[in-house]
Scaffold this motif. Sequence first.
Motif, PDB file in Angstrom:
ATOM      1  N   ALA A  22      52.630  61.488  47.555  1.00 27.18           N
ATOM      2  CA  ALA A  22      52.864  62.359  46.470  1.00 27.18           C
ATOM      3  C   ALA A  22      52.702  61.762  45.333  1.00 27.18           C
ATOM      4  O   ALA A  22      52.074  61.865  44.219  1.00 27.18           O
TER       5      ALA A  22
ATOM      6  N   MET B  78      49.748  59.641  44.319  1.00 29.75           N
ATOM      7  CA  MET B  78      48.754  60.742  43.620  1.00 29.75           C
ATOM      8  C   MET B  78      49.113  60.975  42.463  1.00 29.75           C
ATOM      9  O   MET B  78      48.293  61.168  41.430  1.00 29.75           O
ATOM     10  N   PHE B  79      50.481  61.314  41.999  1.00 28.46           N
ATOM     11  CA  PHE B  79      50.819  61.747  40.818  1.00 28.46           C
ATOM     12  C   PHE B  79      50.567  60.322  39.766  1.00 28.46           C
ATOM     13  O   PHE B  79      49.935  60.732  38.798  1.00 28.46           O
TER      14      PHE B  79
ATOM     15  N   VAL C  35      44.377  66.207  40.497  1.00 30.09           N
ATOM     16  CA  VAL C  35      45.281  65.362  41.430  1.00 30.09           C
ATOM     17  C   VAL C  35      46.765  65.459  41.394  1.00 30.09           C
ATOM     18  O   VAL C  35      47.325  65.363  42.348  1.00 30.09           O
ATOM     19  N   TRP C  36      47.189  65.929  40.092  1.00 27.52           N
ATOM     20  CA  TRP C  36      48.498  66.442  40.012  1.00 27.52           C
ATOM     21  C   TRP C  36      48.719  67.420  40.870  1.00 27.52           C
ATOM     22  O   TRP C  36      49.780  67.379  41.848  1.00 27.52           O
TER      23      TRP C  36
ATOM     24  N   ALA D 211      49.010  66.340  44.660  1.00 25.21           N
ATOM     25  CA  ALA D 211      50.078  65.610  44.882  1.00 25.21           C
ATOM     26  C   ALA D 211      51.182  66.664  45.079  1.00 25.21           C
ATOM     27  O   ALA D 211      51.886  66.465  45.906  1.00 25.21           O
ATOM     28  N   TRP D 212      51.323  68.002  44.309  1.00 27.61           N
ATOM     29  CA  TRP D 212      52.375  68.788  44.594  1.00 27.61           C
ATOM     30  C   TRP D 212      52.267  69.498  45.829  1.00 27.61           C
ATOM     31  O   TRP D 212      53.088  69.767  46.335  1.00 27.61           O
TER      32      TRP D 212
ATOM     33  N   PHE E 204      53.394  66.943  48.382  1.00 30.45           N
ATOM     34  CA  PHE E 204      54.968  66.882  48.289  1.00 30.45           C
ATOM     35  C   PHE E 204      55.521  68.077  48.847  1.00 30.45           C
ATOM     36  O   PHE E 204      56.617  67.967  49.612  1.00 30.45           O
TER      37      PHE E 204
END
Length: 133
Positions: free
Chosen positions: A22, A25-26, A77-78, A81-82, A85
Amino acid sequence: MWCIATVTLPLPLEDTFRRVAAGVMFVVGTLFPVAGVVAFRRAKTTVDPRTPEASSTLVSSGIYRYSRNPMYVGFAVWLLAWAVFLGSGWGLLGVMFFVLYMNHFQIAPEERALRALFGDEFRAYEQRVRRWL
């Protein structure tokens, strides 16, 4: 996405792997909007997506050679990532809804404005460069 993650079974991912993935990715997601803003600033044109008609230049260099919407790619993408996560496969629906929403309510109106403003130059750019990636 958080609500979905709290009521569904988590993906069978080890915590450290999930958090590192994650995080990566962030960071990668952050590079896209930063590169987009830098390209717009260099071209001395507006960054504000609410006023595409205020664009003074059609930016097709830098990150815009690969994506017509790198800032939105970064935001997607954020969200990805979330979801990672959170460890939620169902959380990926948030990414899907974001993409669908942006295509319909943000990108399509921006593209209409840019077609009106830049005409054939924008149409040629649309043919060369994909909307997302």
